[in-house]
Design an enzyme around this catalytic site. Structure first.
Site, PDB file in Angstrom:
ATOM      1  N   HIS A 152       0.849  -1.199   0.000  1.00 56.83           N
ATOM      2  CA  HIS A 152       0.000   0.000   0.000  1.00 56.83           C
ATOM      3  C   HIS A 152       0.879   1.241   0.000  1.00 56.83           C
ATOM      4  O   HIS A 152       2.099   1.146   0.209  1.00 56.83           O
ATOM      5  CB  HIS A 152      -0.890   0.016   1.248  1.00 56.83           C
ATOM      6  N   HIS A 161       5.590   6.503  -0.952  1.00 59.20           N
ATOM      7  CA  HIS A 161       6.334   5.255  -1.143  1.00 59.20           C
ATOM      8  C   HIS A 161       5.482   4.031  -0.823  1.00 59.20           C
ATOM      9  O   HIS A 161       4.518   4.116  -0.056  1.00 59.20           O
ATOM     10  CB  HIS A 161       7.589   5.241  -0.252  1.00 59.20           C
TER      11      HIS A 161
HETATM   12  P1  ATP Z   1       5.021  -3.066  11.711  1.00 59.96           P
HETATM   13  O1  ATP Z   1       4.969  -1.753  12.477  1.00 59.96           O
HETATM   14  O2  ATP Z   1       4.363  -4.200  12.427  1.00 59.96           O
HETATM   15  O3  ATP Z   1       6.383  -3.396  11.226  1.00 59.96           O
HETATM   16  P2  ATP Z   1       3.689  -1.561   9.655  1.00 59.96           P
HETATM   17  O4  ATP Z   1       4.696  -0.463   9.885  1.00 59.96           O
HETATM   18  O5  ATP Z   1       3.351  -1.925   8.253  1.00 59.96           O
HETATM   19  O6  ATP Z   1       4.132  -2.890  10.374  1.00 59.96           O
HETATM   20  P3  ATP Z   1       1.953   0.115  11.173  1.00 59.96           P
HETATM   21  O7  ATP Z   1       3.080   0.506  12.100  1.00 59.96           O
HETATM   22  O8  ATP Z   1       0.605  -0.084  11.759  1.00 59.96           O
HETATM   23  O9  ATP Z   1       2.319  -1.197  10.371  1.00 59.96           O
HETATM   24  O10 ATP Z   1       1.896   1.252  10.064  1.00 59.96           O
HETATM   25  C1  ATP Z   1       0.853   1.301   9.096  1.00 59.96           C
HETATM   26  C2  ATP Z   1       1.337   2.183   7.957  1.00 59.96           C
HETATM   27  O11 ATP Z   1       1.618   3.499   8.452  1.00 59.96           O
HETATM   28  C3  ATP Z   1       2.644   1.703   7.304  1.00 59.96           C
HETATM   29  O12 ATP Z   1       2.648   2.092   5.945  1.00 59.96           O
HETATM   30  C4  ATP Z   1       3.704   2.475   8.050  1.00 59.96           C
HETATM   31  O13 ATP Z   1       4.865   2.658   7.249  1.00 59.96           O
HETATM   32  C5  ATP Z   1       2.996   3.806   8.279  1.00 59.96           C
HETATM   33  N1  ATP Z   1       3.464   4.440   9.506  1.00 59.96           N
HETATM   34  C6  ATP Z   1       3.573   3.869  10.714  1.00 59.96           C
HETATM   35  N2  ATP Z   1       4.020   4.738  11.632  1.00 59.96           N
HETATM   36  C7  ATP Z   1       4.192   5.903  10.971  1.00 59.96           C
HETATM   37  C8  ATP Z   1       4.630   7.200  11.355  1.00 59.96           C
HETATM   38  N3  ATP Z   1       4.985   7.473  12.600  1.00 59.96           N
HETATM   39  N4  ATP Z   1       4.694   8.157  10.405  1.00 59.96           N
HETATM   40  C9  ATP Z   1       4.335   7.892   9.144  1.00 59.96           C
HETATM   41  N5  ATP Z   1       3.902   6.707   8.705  1.00 59.96           N
HETATM   42  C10 ATP Z   1       3.842   5.720   9.607  1.00 59.96           C
END
Ligand code: ATP
Ligand code: MG
Length: 193
Positions: free
Chosen positions: A60, A143
């Site tokens: 995504h 990205h």
């Molecule tokens: P995991 O944290 O379990 O490795 P993930 O990063 O895909 O998996 P989430 O942390 O729930 O899952 O994040 C969901 C989406 O939001 C992902 O695309 C992640 O890159 C983005 N994301 C998470 N935290 C942030 C942040 N602080 N700022 C911007 N984007 C974020």
């Protein structure tokens, strides 16, 4: 349907089923099946240098990360999202990028993201403000995360461009599980033709 919770629903279909607990949410562009396969092909290429490929179903492009959101704010966000009128646009993804700090290898844009994408983000951030939320500070890098736990950047940054015609944006719930994140698509709203 969980109508015992008296949340304002507006025009958003999911709101009646929203339970009062908080959910980890983000707005995203969600690829269709065909594009997903194309992106997975690039993640296979990118993962030659090692790392763990992001599951096909999880690919995504995040528009706004919201973190933990309570039920009232979810309803507000749905209403704001439903009111957004933004034209369709195409995202051209044509280069690999790498973040050493998070060890993520991703697919992004070599030039500025299209105006339509910037407009959509601005409208979403307006909605966040109206719901009493503060958008994530800092620059936005459009990205798609492809490979995690990667120890070095890719040798070749340029890739054959993937053109992503965007017709909708979505609200997604993230379940962070020991085996990795699992996402639920809660609702999507169309962009204008
Ligand atoms: P995991 O944290 O379990 O490795 P993930 O990063 O895909 O998996 P989430 O942390 O729930 O899952 O994040 C969901 C989406 O939001 C992902 O695309 C992640 O890159 C983005 N994301 C998470 N935290 C942030 C942040 N602080 N700022 C911007 N984007 C974020
Ligand atoms: Mg994360």
């Amino acid at each position: 349907m969980h109508r015992q919770w008296n949340w304002p629903c507006y025009s958003c279909g999911i709101c009646w089923s929203v339970r009062p607990e908080s959910r980890r949410l983000f707005f995203a562009l969600w690829p269709d099946a065909q594009l997903r396969v194309r992106l997975a092909g690039l993640s296979a290429l990118a993962a030659r240098a090692g790392g763990r490929r992001v599951d096909l179903a999880n690919l995504h492009l995040t528009l706004a990360f919201l973190g933990s959101v309570d039920a009232a704010r979810q309803a507000c966000l749905c209403a704001q999202a439903a009111a957004i009128r933004c034209p369709r646009f195409t995202v051209r993804l044509d280069r690999f990028g790498y973040w050493r700090s998070s060890r993520v290898l991703w697919l992004g844009c070599s030039s500025d993201p299209p105006l339509g994408l910037q407009t959509l983000r601005a409208r979403i951030n307006d909605g966040l403000h109206r719901c009493g939320m503060v958008p994530e500070p800092g620059p936005f890098e459009a990205h798609v995360s492809l490979v995690r736990k990667v120890d070095r950047g890719p040798r070749e940054r340029t890739v054959e461009a993937v053109n992503w015609p965007v017709e909708r944006f979505c609200l997604v719930q993230s379940h962070t599980l020991p085996g990795g994140a699992v996402y639920d698509l809660l609702d999507c709203w169309p962009l204008t033709p």
